[in-house]
Enzyme design. Structure first.
Site, PDB file in Angstrom:
ATOM      1  N   THR A 208      19.234  41.326  15.001  1.00 18.07           N
ATOM      2  CA  THR A 208      18.421  40.434  15.831  1.00 18.07           C
ATOM      3  C   THR A 208      18.407  40.928  17.275  1.00 18.07           C
ATOM      4  OG1 THR A 208      18.903  38.559  14.441  1.00 18.07           O
ATOM      5  CG2 THR A 208      18.513  38.055  16.751  1.00 18.07           C
ATOM      6  N   GLY A 238      17.184  30.640  10.206  1.00 16.74           N
ATOM      7  CA  GLY A 238      18.518  30.823  10.790  1.00 16.74           C
ATOM      8  C   GLY A 238      18.654  30.126  12.130  1.00 16.74           C
ATOM      9  N   GLY A 259      24.019  37.017  14.569  1.00 14.86           N
ATOM     10  CA  GLY A 259      25.094  36.963  13.577  1.00 14.86           C
ATOM     11  C   GLY A 259      24.685  36.087  12.413  1.00 14.86           C
ATOM     12  N   GLY A 261      23.616  33.303  10.841  1.00 13.92           N
ATOM     13  CA  GLY A 261      22.969  32.141  11.439  1.00 13.92           C
ATOM     14  C   GLY A 261      23.498  30.782  11.011  1.00 13.92           C
TER      15      GLY A 261
HETATM   16  N1  ASP Z   1      21.206  35.158  13.438  1.00 10.55           N
HETATM   17  C1  ASP Z   1      20.165  35.728  12.622  1.00 10.55           C
HETATM   18  C2  ASP Z   1      19.886  34.778  11.486  1.00 10.55           C
HETATM   19  O1  ASP Z   1      20.806  34.232  10.924  1.00 10.55           O
HETATM   20  C3  ASP Z   1      20.498  37.055  12.075  1.00 10.55           C
HETATM   21  C4  ASP Z   1      20.972  38.072  13.076  1.00 10.55           C
HETATM   22  O2  ASP Z   1      21.453  37.738  14.130  1.00 10.55           O
HETATM   23  O3  ASP Z   1      20.837  39.255  12.804  1.00 10.55           O
HETATM   24  O4  ASP Z   1      18.749  34.623  11.120  1.00 10.55           O
END
Ligand code: ASP
Length: 339
Positions: A208, A238, A259, A261
């Site tokens: 992300t 997320g 992270g 989510g």
């Molecule tokens: N936080 C994002 C999600 O859960 C994923 C990520 O941070 O890569 O959709």
């Protein structure tokens, strides 16, 4: 005599301080946290990531340097990463179980506490621009799916064919997780309830993107954009488009998370940083560290970027790495990937 020397020393120290004001950080970015290990990274790939992060920092910095708004700096920085195939946002977004790219994004302005977000969009080239349009040009905070796309179209945003977002790397990641999924389906069959624990979407890395900027007027904006997690299902959304979870800004601090989510939603992670600062009177650094520690204790992983009104930046994370960077008032760049 000793006293005079002592006083002169204090005076010199004070003037030295006065001449050298702190070189505040004005923009921080992340390109995702996860299992990012040096041994899995070729020098060419690492260079390409660093260049992309540098371009994002420079484009955002230009706005701040010219006296522009933190909102525009965040948009410029995130656009670079959305347009790059290296990050899990815009082009390069991860795939859902059904092989689609469904993206989420959000933005929040600390000065006015205005916020905007989109979730599950598949045709908007830059989801962060759609989040900004929701914030500035609608009465709502979050729009999802087809409605968000219709709104973006009416706002004159660039619409692309869903195939634009596809990259080979992300497609291969999905195939790998689907293979694991097959094994898991059998392993997780619960004989008592006759139910299957339905899927495995723990990615090898996340990816992300996010940015937090502090402009010359002291206004803070935070933004986040993502493709979510590989193999996500059933319209899963997320933390990234959820104000307070993946993104938060007041004019004391701005936060953007990355992270797993589900944990960041349950921890109300981004807001918790601001709340700890206000109610526990701790620094932005301590607050960020505490929230990531809590997420770890809950069983989640990831990281966040934190920038406060004094230009103090921190990058707490509990994964092997996090693509991250900052730029100061005087243009000094810091970029790091591993722990
Ligand atoms: N936080 C994002 C999600 O859960 C994923 C990520 O941070 O890569 O959709």
């Amino acid at each position: 005599m000793k006293k005079v020397i002592g006083l002169a020393f204090i005076f010199l120290a004070m003037t030295a301080n006065a001449q050298k004001p702190k070189d505040k950080v004005v923009l921080v970015i992340h390109g995702g946290a996860g299992t990012i290990l040096k041994e899995n990274m070729s020098p060419e790939k690492e260079k390409a990531y660093r260049l992309a992060l540098q371009e994002a920092l420079q484009n955002g910095y230009k706005v701040i340097k010219n006296g522009g708004e933190s909102e525009d700096a965040v948009i410029e920085a995130i656009k670079v990463m959305e347009n790059s195939p290296f990050f899990n946002a815009g082009k390069g977004a991860v795939f859902t179980h059904e092989g689609k790219n469904e993206m989420d994004a959000s933005i929040m302005k600390g000065k006015t506490m205005q916020a905007g977000a989109v979730a599950g969009v598949t045709t908007i080239k830059n989801p962060i621009l759609a989040a900004k349009a929701v914030m500035n040009n609608s009465a709502h905070v979050m729009m999802a799916g087809m409605g968000a796309e219709e709104f973006a179209k009416k706002q004159g945003l660039e619409i692309v064919d869903p195939s634009y977002f596809k990259t080979e790397d992300r497609w291969n990641s999905l195939q790998k997780v689907l293979e694991k999924d097959k094994e898991k389906m059998e392993l997780d069959h619960d004989a008592k309830t006759q139910a299957y624990v339905p899927f495995n979407f723990v990615d090898e890395k996340f990816g992300t993107v996010g940015a937090v900027a502090l402009d010359v007027k002291g206004n803070i904006t935070a933004g986040t954009s993502t493709g979510g997690m590989t193999n996500k299902r059933y319209g899963r959304v997320g933390d990234s488009p959820i104000i307070g979870a993946g993104t938060y800004a007041n004019n004391e601090v701005g936060v953007s998370c990355t992270g797993w989510g589900e944990y960041f939603i349950k921890a109300i992670a981004a807001y918790d940083v601001a709340a700890l600062m206000k109610y526990k009177q701790v620094s932005s650094q301590e607050a960020g560290k505490e929230v990531i520690k809590k997420i770890g204790e809950m069983g989640g992983d990831g990281g966040m970027i934190v920038l406060d009104k004094n230009g103090q930046a921190s990058f707490p994370f509990n994964t092997a790495g996090m693509y991250r960077g900052s730029i100061t008032q005087s243009g000094k760049i810091f970029i790091e990937i591993y722990q």
